[in-house]
Design an enzyme around this catalytic site. Structure first.
Site, PDB file in Angstrom:
ATOM      1  CD  GLU A  38     -71.189 -15.210 127.699  1.00  0.00           C
ATOM      2  OE1 GLU A  38     -70.843 -14.184 128.303  1.00  0.00           O
ATOM      3  OE2 GLU A  38     -71.816 -16.131 128.248  1.00  0.00           O
ATOM      4  CG  ASP A  65     -67.006 -13.666 125.959  1.00  0.00           C
ATOM      5  OD1 ASP A  65     -67.609 -12.593 125.948  1.00  0.00           O
ATOM      6  OD2 ASP A  65     -67.238 -14.580 126.762  1.00  0.00           O
ATOM      7  CB  ILE A  66     -71.061 -14.054 122.289  1.00  0.00           C
ATOM      8  CG1 ILE A  66     -70.869 -15.398 121.559  1.00  0.00           C
ATOM      9  CG2 ILE A  66     -72.140 -13.225 121.610  1.00  0.00           C
ATOM     10  CD1 ILE A  66     -72.103 -16.266 121.547  1.00  0.00           C
TER      11      ILE A  66
END
Length: 627
Positions: free
Chosen positions: A539, A495-496
């Site tokens: 994301e 996950d960003i």
């Protein structure tokens, strides 16, 4: 269909059996508690021969009373000395005779909310002893450290005359009891045990529902936890336990604690009821009235910090009586509309609110009760707390069942779609066999188009890597392969970090560029053909690493994290530095493990990585998933 109806009927019968059992258990526990509390009776309740002074004469001093034989002393005819809410002081006097002076005696005033209490023990106008106490003094000022007011009676073989002067901004009561000290020790132990069990039960209910809130994130559990907390504090204040153990030096809080905690209790009760019953789905007007009710109690809570106690307690009690009928009416109205949990809810709230209403009427001196209203509140709270916990559990189960039904419906639709596709393909193959070579060529072209379309359907339109649909299929296949061949499978979730801030500050186009750059970089770092990266959503990315143990996965994922951190993304808004949080799990899937377990564990590891500071790789350690 008949079987389904029968199961529902059986479930309904079992539900009402549980409700009835809860009511009976709560009632039995409450009655047993009251019997235990009253099981050791005092030597006698002093309800005969008591005289009192009120009005202007009550402002005289003790010396003035002793010197003036013309005062209008009135004989009290009532058994319970309760005078409602008045700010003026009152004098009482009575004579204790026929006491065995060889024993030690105690005089008990079983009402913990008196602001000022002075008591003199006299014999032939000669002072034997005197005491000054009340909520206007610190708790340490009491000669006996008890939540109730206790006074040792001087030992004498002659009658002792008692003078008492009381004053309070709240309800004015004087429940007098005469105890042999040994009997009182037995009573005090039973009384403390029963109250300890009750408040321990409230603490257990509050903590359990707080933990449910932490695990489920359902706000209703938090509202219920707040309600139980302030209900317990209110009852502890009424019994004097709060002043003894929690704030013995805080006179200001003791003077306002009842109205503060009671308003907070009703605030949480109203918002809990509104959310639990989903009133907005049935009537926006009733929902708005409940919001207003909650705000009224919140406003009273804030005003209680500033305005006089006597004004705020009267206001609260009057509003509470109205709120009793309103909340019970809402429950009955939803009951008639077919809301299942409204039935149990109505029974639960009717039990507590009616006891609260009777206690309020008794405090306002509008009715007289043969039982201490504080114990009546405990009995109602016991039944109500059990039933509300049951309603909350049923409501949460219904919500979970609705989610499950929706998921099942989606799965059924997908299965029907696949069956329809399979049937269409079979029909198409049958027709192909009857056609000429030209049709076979056309079918081949059509097959190629279908394959191209299927390929496109598995690709994410933004990043060009595989999408969630492809991941779900591949994940199931790898789970079965690991179970069948007993090989280690690694699932990783990426996950960003702080991506929402990037979107908000730089715009969605820059955010899209960042997602594409991260996807391409991860894909370029996967060297084995069997390894796959998919866009899981937003994301977030998911990695499938077959035949990869935890050491190899740790090295690869740490390398991915470092490369992303070292590779700013070039965008129209300039270079954007990114970091990612990664959670993964490596396990050999056994036959006893559910297919979705590894995915859930990887997601938990990702949550741990984000909670512990982001930009790191966290592994979920599970022994249950390995043989």
């Amino acid at each position: 269909m008949a079987s389904l109806s029968g199961n529902r009927l059986l479930g309904s019968r079992w539900l009402w059996f549980i409700v009835l059992s809860a009511v009976l258990i709560g009632s039995y526990a409450s009655v047993s508690m009251l019997q235990a509390i009253n099981g050791t009776q005092p030597q006698r309740e002093i309800d005969r021969g008591i005289e009192y002074l009120s009005g202007a004469e009550a402002n005289l001093s003790l010396d003035s009373l002793l010197q003036n034989d013309q005062l209008n002393w009135q004989t009290e005819q009532r058994r319970l000395l309760s005078y409602g809410m008045q700010k003026e002081p009152m004098w009482f006097r009575f004579t204790l005779s026929q006491l065995d002076y060889r024993q030690k005696w105690l005089l008990e005033i079983d009402y913990a909310l008196l602001d000022s209490l002075r008591i003199w023990f006299m014999q032939d106008n000669r002072l034997l002893s005197d005491y000054s106490t009340g909520d206007s003094l610190p708790f340490r000022s009491r000669n006996i450290a008890s939540e109730k007011f206790l006074f040792p009676i001087p030992q004498s073989d002659q009658p002792v005359t008692v003078y008492i002067r009381i004053q309070s901004s709240g309800s004015l009561k004087l429940p007098l009891k005469l105890w042999d000290m040994e009997q009182y020790l037995v009573y005090s132990g039973e009384h403390g045990l029963m109250l300890g069990l009750f408040f321990g039960f409230l603490v257990a209910m509050g903590l359990s529902n707080f933990f449910f809130f932490l695990t489920t994130r359902s706000i209703n559990f938090l509202f219920y936890c707040g309600y139980v907390l302030f209900l317990g504090l209110t009852l502890m204040t009424l019994h004097g336990i709060g002043y003894k153990y929690l704030w013995p030096e805080n006179i200001w809080l003791q003077g306002r604690s009842v109205v503060l905690f009671a308003n907070a209790t009703m605030f949480f009760a109203v918002i809990f009821s509104r959310e639990l019953l989903s009133v907005h789905r049935h009537s926006l007007l009733v929902d708005r009235l409940l919001k207003i009710s909650a705000l009224v109690f919140l406003g009273l809570f804030l005003l209680s910090l500033l305005l006089p106690y006597w004004l705020m307690i009267k206001t609260f009690l009057l509003i509470l009586i109205v709120e009793v009928f309103f909340i019970c009416g809402v429950g009955i109205w939803l009951w008639r509309r077919g809301v299942a949990i409204a039935r149990i809810y109505t029974i639960a709230w009717t039990t507590l609110l009616l006891t609260a209403m009777f206690a309020s009427l008794e405090t306002l001196d509008l009715i007289s009760l043969d039982i201490n209203s504080h114990y009546l509140l405990i009995a109602g709270a016991s039944v109500e707390t059990i039933l509300l916990a049951l309603v909350l559990a049923i409501s949460f189960n219904q919500q979970r069942q609705q989610v499950f039904d929706a998921q099942q419906l989606a799965l059924n639709k997908e299965r029907d779609l696949r069956e329809a596709e399979h049937q269409a393909q079979e029909e198409l193959e049958y027709k192909v066999q009857e056609r000429t070579l030209e049709l076979e060529i056309a079918l081949r072209e059509l097959s190629e188009k279908n394959q191209e379309l299927e390929e496109r359907n598995t690709l994410d339109s933004l990043t060009g890597i595989r999408n969630r649909r492809y991941f779900d299929r591949r994940y199931q296949a790898e789970i079965r392969r690991s179970r069948r061949e007993q090989t280690t499978l690694t699932i990783a979730m990426i996950d960003i970090d702080h991506f929402k801030q990037t979107n908000d500050n730089l715009g969605h186009l820059v955010g899209d560029d960042c997602i594409k750059a991260v996807a391409n970089l991860i894909k370029s770092l996967l060297k084995r053909p069997a390894d796959d990266v998919c866009r899981y959503g937003g994301e977030e990315f998911a990695l499938l690493l077959p035949n990869t143990d935890e050491r190899g996965a740790k090295v690869l994922l740490e390398h991915i994290r470092e490369q992303i951190e070292r590779s700013p993304v070039g965008t129209d808004a300039g270079d954007v530095s990114l970091t990612v949080s990664i959670g993964f799990v490596s396990a050999m899937v056994s036959s006893s493990i559910d297919d979705n377990t590894l995915l859930s564990q990887a997601d938990q590891a990702l949550y741990q990585a984000k909670q512990s500071g982001r930009n790191k790789v966290c592994q979920y350690h599970s022994t249950a998933s390995q043989e």
